[in-house]
Design an enzyme around this catalytic site. Structure first.
Site, mmCIF file in Angstrom:
data_model
loop_
_atom_site.group_PDB
_atom_site.id
_atom_site.type_symbol
_atom_site.label_atom_id
_atom_site.label_comp_id
_atom_site.label_asym_id
_atom_site.label_seq_id
_atom_site.Cartn_x
_atom_site.Cartn_y
_atom_site.Cartn_z
ATOM 1 N N HIS A 275 13.143 -5.072 0.121
ATOM 2 C CA HIS A 275 13.579 -5.122 1.523
ATOM 3 C C HIS A 275 15.038 -5.588 1.655
ATOM 4 O O HIS A 275 15.882 -4.801 2.061
ATOM 5 C CB HIS A 275 12.643 -5.969 2.393
ATOM 6 C CG HIS A 275 11.234 -5.505 2.387
ATOM 7 N ND1 HIS A 275 10.876 -4.214 2.733
ATOM 8 C CD2 HIS A 275 10.069 -6.142 2.067
ATOM 9 C CE1 HIS A 275 9.555 -4.082 2.618
ATOM 10 N NE2 HIS A 275 9.046 -5.228 2.209
ATOM 11 N N ASP A 326 5.524 1.274 0.379
ATOM 12 C CA ASP A 326 5.080 -0.029 0.873
ATOM 13 C C ASP A 326 3.684 0.023 1.496
ATOM 14 O O ASP A 326 2.693 0.107 0.791
ATOM 15 C CB ASP A 326 6.112 -0.579 1.859
ATOM 16 C CG ASP A 326 5.959 -2.077 2.110
ATOM 17 O OD1 ASP A 326 4.942 -2.652 1.685
ATOM 18 O OD2 ASP A 326 6.848 -2.681 2.727
#
Length: 460
Positions: A275, A326
């Site tokens: 991220h 994800d």
């Protein structure tokens, strides 16, 4: 491609030289590329395709969350939803999953990854125990389930057993859904060995790495121990994803998350920083200089309301990145790259923000993600060259989004206008798992997934 050397013939292929014509690629019995020969003829027995590309590696996945799609899109009574309210839904959901559920969900998610153009995946695997935290009779039961699912689907797996040791930087105990994640250091070392064995049982191209969940979930002492205990393997960590995370770390450690990590750990090429959404300019430059890969998951980050990654400054600084699916709410490498570019355009009120080196935007993004993904998985892939695994995808130039396009414009057409329907074939380490856009075992894997999902939804 499992018994003898075989070959693929592409009218156009993206090689290390660039776009080349009439390329013959030979693959040996292990699944590695033996030779790449342009200006060749179509030899007998070769499988012919229109356009051949190196396939992307999915550097960050939690497969069990695939079955959550559609279950977290209602506004909560509190009125303002965020990652943290979504996380509570996720914890309740995972608490009902049994090993058969987890394997079935993973197998179907892996099928979707392959059909969308990923040939390999780093599974950030953090559900280790029974609901309530009790261990299974086989300590590595759920790692074995993930490995079995990868074997069923034929995807290249790098398994990343997750270390999760505390509920926050204050060291509070795990609670609720987190209990299925938890291990102290000794138990984690045992779990990691079980995960490594499970991966090796799948296929020769399967790999292993280590994933401390975050600096919220692993303290400095254990983080350093993990880094030293597992030298030379991929090392993945969530970092700087959420503003409340930054605030919690700042309050406890007196530094922002990324600054603390860079100051206290030897961040290097083997690290994947998942991220990295909230970095200041100094942190952005330091991460780029470290050689680490930033693991971007733009579809999930948008779905969770994480924020916008500073892609323009990061690429200007020479930073490396790859993409991951994800939460698997939507699985598509082309859409991840599209979402990344579009987020920059919306923020900066500009166009074609991430194109570099005279390349088109699609080519810039695709090349960068190829290299970053391969690096993050520790996988010999990311380019069509001898010695690499034959991780390849073919595009169908008869697809409406690609008609009349050639060269880099093919990538622009696929990334900015297309989807998985533009993909005709996918190989993972030479395994020809997708033909005519469909996974070879889709029907059987989907049947099992549908049955398990129906049972899950009855329990939700």
């Amino acid at each position: 491609m499992s018994e003898a050397t075989k070959s693929v013939f592409a009218r156009k292929a993206l090689t290390t030289i660039g776009w080349e014509s009439d390329v013959l690629i030979r693959v040996d019995a292990t699944g590695r590329i033996v030779s790449v020969t342009p200006e060749s003829g179509l030899e007998s027995g070769a499988y012919a395709v229109d356009v051949l590309l190196p396939a992307q590696a999915n550097l960050h996945s939690h497969t069990f969350q695939r079955a959550m799609a559609g279950l977290s899109e209602s506004r909560s009574p509190a009125g303002r939803d965020s990652f943290w309210t979504w996380r509570e839904i996720m914890y309740r959901f995972l608490d009902i999953l049994d090993p058969e559920d987890i394997e079935a969900i993973a197998a179907f998610a892996f099928v979707e990854m392959l059909e969308s153009g990923y040939s390999s995946v780093a599974e950030f695997h953090y559900v280790h125990h029974q609901p309530g935290g009790g261990t299974y009779a086989k300590f590595g039961e759920l790692s074995e389930r993930i490995a079995a699912a990868a074997g069923t689907a034929g995807i290249g797996l790098t398994i990343l057993p997750v270390a999760y040791m505390q509920g926050g930087v204050d060291g509070r105990a795990l609670a609720g859904g987190q209990l299925r994640f938890g291990n102290d250091l000794d138990h984690y070392l045992k779990l990691a060995e079980e995960a490594k064995k499970a991966a090796r049982s799948v296929s020769p191209d399967a790999g292993f790495g280590v994933a401390p969940h975050s600096i919220r979930a692993v303290n400095e002492r254990d983080l350093q121990a993990l880094e030293q205990q597992f030298p030379g393997v991929p090392f993945h960590i969530h970092i700087a994803e959420q503003i409340p995370e930054l605030e919690e770390v700042q309050a406890a450690y007196g530094q922002r998350s990324m600054s603390w990590l860079l100051d206290h750990m030897p961040v290097s090429e083997r690290w994947c920083l998942i991220h990295s959404t909230h970095m200041n300019e100094g942190e952005t430059a330091r991460v780029a200089a470290s050689g680490a890969v930033v693991g971007l998951c733009p579809i999930t980050e948008a779905n969770l309301g994480d924020g916008i990654f500073n892609g323009v400054h990061y690429l200007n600084a020479g930073g490396r990145f790859g993409t991951g699916s994800d939460s698997n709410i939507r699985i598509s490498p082309s859409e991840e790259l599209r979402q990344l570019e579009y987020s920059q355009r919306l923020r900066d009120v500009s166009r074609v923000t991430l194109a570099r080196d005279g390349k088109s935007c699609g080519r810039t993004l695709y090349d960068a993600a190829l290299q970053g993904g391969a690096q993050a998985l520790g996988r010999s892939s990311g380019s069509l060259e001898p010695g690499n695994w034959a991780d390849m995808i073919a595009l169908d130039t008869e697809n409406a989004t690609l008609l009349g396009l050639s060269g880099d414009r093919l990538l622009d057409g696929w990334i900015f206008a297309g989807d998985r329907h533009a993909i005709s074939d996918v190989w993972s380490a030479g395994r020809h798992v997708v033909q005519e856009g469909r996974h070879r075992d889709r029907a059987a894997i989907l049947k099992t997934y549908k049955a398990r999902l129906a049972s899950i939804l009855e329990r939700v």
